[in-house]
Design a protein around this motif. Structure first.
Motif, mmCIF file in Angstrom:
data_model
loop_
_atom_site.group_PDB
_atom_site.id
_atom_site.type_symbol
_atom_site.label_atom_id
_atom_site.label_comp_id
_atom_site.label_asym_id
_atom_site.label_seq_id
_atom_site.Cartn_x
_atom_site.Cartn_y
_atom_site.Cartn_z
ATOM 1 N N MET A 289 0.771 -1.012 -0.263
ATOM 2 C CA MET A 289 -0.274 -0.479 0.251
ATOM 3 C C MET A 289 1.017 1.025 0.176
ATOM 4 N N LEU A 290 1.511 1.124 1.133
ATOM 5 C CA LEU A 290 2.801 2.192 1.128
ATOM 6 C C LEU A 290 3.072 2.582 -0.796
ATOM 7 N N GLY A 291 3.974 1.721 -1.736
ATOM 8 C CA GLY A 291 3.800 1.766 -2.357
ATOM 9 C C GLY A 291 3.359 1.964 -3.974
ATOM 10 N N VAL A 292 1.941 1.575 -3.516
ATOM 11 C CA VAL A 292 1.136 2.565 -4.304
ATOM 12 C C VAL A 292 0.873 4.362 -3.939
ATOM 13 N N VAL A 293 0.966 4.371 -2.808
ATOM 14 C CA VAL A 293 0.910 5.649 -2.427
ATOM 15 C C VAL A 293 1.771 6.947 -2.433
ATOM 16 N N GLN A 294 3.710 5.834 -2.587
ATOM 17 C CA GLN A 294 4.313 7.017 -3.326
ATOM 18 C C GLN A 294 4.619 6.634 -4.526
ATOM 19 N N GLU A 295 4.080 6.054 -5.077
ATOM 20 C CA GLU A 295 4.563 5.830 -6.679
ATOM 21 C C GLU A 295 2.904 7.625 -7.097
ATOM 22 N N HIS A 296 1.862 7.232 -6.865
ATOM 23 C CA HIS A 296 1.186 8.415 -7.286
ATOM 24 C C HIS A 296 1.420 9.076 -6.202
ATOM 25 N N GLY A 297 2.684 9.622 -5.304
ATOM 26 C CA GLY A 297 2.893 11.203 -5.016
ATOM 27 C C GLY A 297 1.472 11.245 -4.470
ATOM 28 N N ALA A 298 1.057 10.360 -3.596
ATOM 29 C CA ALA A 298 -0.079 10.738 -2.914
ATOM 30 C C ALA A 298 0.277 10.380 -1.148
ATOM 31 N N PHE A 299 -1.218 11.342 -0.267
ATOM 32 C CA PHE A 299 -0.765 10.468 0.686
ATOM 33 C C PHE A 299 -2.434 9.665 1.366
ATOM 34 N N VAL B 220 1.620 9.180 4.964
ATOM 35 C CA VAL B 220 0.611 8.629 5.916
ATOM 36 C C VAL B 220 1.441 9.679 7.152
ATOM 37 N N ILE B 221 -0.063 9.614 6.925
ATOM 38 C CA ILE B 221 -1.275 10.658 8.527
ATOM 39 C C ILE B 221 -1.842 9.796 8.888
ATOM 40 N N TYR B 222 -1.674 10.018 9.996
ATOM 41 C CA TYR B 222 -2.334 9.575 11.206
ATOM 42 C C TYR B 222 -2.956 9.520 11.942
ATOM 43 N N LEU B 223 -4.498 9.296 12.447
ATOM 44 C CA LEU B 223 -5.087 9.602 13.593
ATOM 45 C C LEU B 223 -5.886 8.672 14.355
ATOM 46 N N ARG B 224 -5.202 8.849 15.757
ATOM 47 C CA ARG B 224 -6.083 7.912 17.032
ATOM 48 C C ARG B 224 -6.694 8.909 18.041
ATOM 49 N N SER B 225 -7.746 8.489 18.427
ATOM 50 C CA SER B 225 -8.307 8.798 19.766
ATOM 51 C C SER B 225 -8.455 8.027 20.620
ATOM 52 N N LEU B 226 -9.260 8.118 21.939
ATOM 53 C CA LEU B 226 -9.664 7.569 22.633
ATOM 54 C C LEU B 226 -11.185 7.765 23.323
ATOM 55 N N THR B 227 -11.460 7.988 22.278
ATOM 56 C CA THR B 227 -13.543 7.900 22.784
ATOM 57 C C THR B 227 -13.651 6.462 22.567
ATOM 58 N N LYS B 228 -13.385 6.216 21.693
ATOM 59 C CA LYS B 228 -13.879 4.479 22.459
ATOM 60 C C LYS B 228 -13.046 3.659 23.358
ATOM 61 N N SER B 229 -11.807 3.526 23.903
ATOM 62 C CA SER B 229 -11.203 3.101 24.802
ATOM 63 C C SER B 229 -11.302 3.488 25.857
ATOM 64 N N VAL B 230 -11.709 4.742 26.079
ATOM 65 C CA VAL B 230 -11.725 5.448 27.690
ATOM 66 C C VAL B 230 -13.007 5.972 27.546
ATOM 67 N N SER B 231 -13.942 6.958 27.164
ATOM 68 C CA SER B 231 -15.284 7.249 26.982
ATOM 69 C C SER B 231 -15.946 7.687 26.115
ATOM 70 N N PRO B 232 -17.233 7.815 25.168
ATOM 71 C CA PRO B 232 -17.030 8.878 24.630
ATOM 72 C C PRO B 232 -16.997 10.679 24.362
ATOM 73 N N SER B 233 -17.169 10.074 26.438
ATOM 74 C CA SER B 233 -17.359 12.366 26.048
ATOM 75 C C SER B 233 -15.792 12.668 25.902
ATOM 76 N N LEU B 234 -14.813 12.091 26.195
ATOM 77 C CA LEU B 234 -13.487 11.822 26.272
ATOM 78 C C LEU B 234 -12.946 12.388 24.760
ATOM 79 N N ARG B 235 -13.822 13.610 23.177
ATOM 80 C CA ARG B 235 -13.477 14.083 22.545
ATOM 81 C C ARG B 235 -12.059 14.084 22.118
ATOM 82 N N VAL B 236 -10.566 13.904 23.107
ATOM 83 C CA VAL B 236 -9.752 13.887 22.228
ATOM 84 C C VAL B 236 -8.578 12.871 21.181
#
Length: 204
Positions: free
Chosen positions: A1-11, A39-55
């Motif tokens: 997958m990374l190879g495809v992204v690099q080949e096309h100059g994408a993110f 690669v732009i990586y996103l990570r959240s604590l919402t599911k593993s801690v609490s739905p109200s912890l929107r961090v």
């Protein structure tokens, strides 16, 4: 997958919302193998801690990081300080690892319970494989079933399910539904599957 992204100059945006929900496998983020800032990586604590912890957190390298920083600088000043402090307190406590272990054990128990209920009460439903993590079962119903109508019929009987049609980016590959096993009443799984069976029988 990374190879495809690099080949096309994408993110690539990697949304690792289920990082802490692994049951039979550990998460292996693609970003760990990215050396070019693709690669732009996103990570959240919402599911593993609490739905109200929107961090959440964003990990990015190179030009992507600089553009994100420039765009978010002003808004980041207004992220709730209380939520930031709460998130930091949670993930630095010794009990965090214990919480995750117990969390995964409970998810495994609920997943297996729901699969067992389906196999016992609704054998015509097909699960290709038990998910290695996450919160949902991806279930194929018998050919010819209108899953949107099935969801409406199930709702009338008191059961809420998600028709699979809304999870496909194009035409659905079959009559799938999505069942969630992380709710507060796992002891009602058998009852829920019985309601699903009645809705399916009515559709026929």
């Amino acid at each position: 997958m990374l190879g495809v992204v690099q080949e096309h100059g994408a993110f690539l945006i990697e949304d690792d919302w289920a990082h802490d929900l692994g049951i039979d496998a550990e998460s292996r983020p693609l970003v760990a193998h990215d050396r070019d800032g693709r690669v732009i990586y996103l990570r959240s604590l919402t599911k593993s801690v609490s739905p109200s912890l929107r961090v959440a957190a964003v990990i990015a390298r190179g030009p992507a990081r600089e553009r994100i920083l420039a765009d978010r600088a002003a808004e980041a000043m207004y992220v709730s300080g209380i939520l930031q402090a709460a998130a930091l307190d949670v993930v630095t406590q010794p009990g965090w690892a214990t919480h995750l272990r117990g969390f995964r054990t409970r998810l495994r128990t609920r997943r297996d319970h729901l699969i067992g209920s389906l196999q016992k009460c609704l054998p015509e439903a097909h699960i290709e494989r038990a998910p290695l993590g996450g919160l949902n079962l991806w279930v194929r119903m018998p050919d010819g079933v209108d899953v949107d109508q099935l969801a409406r019929d199930a709702y009338v009987k008191g059961l809420v399910i998600a028709p699979g049609t809304e999870w496909f980016p194009a035409e659905p590959a079959g009559p799938y539904i999505r069942l969630n096993y992380c709710g507060p009443d796992p002891e009602r799984f058998d009852e829920g599957i019985e309601l699903l069976k009645r809705a399916l029988d009515d559709a026929h």
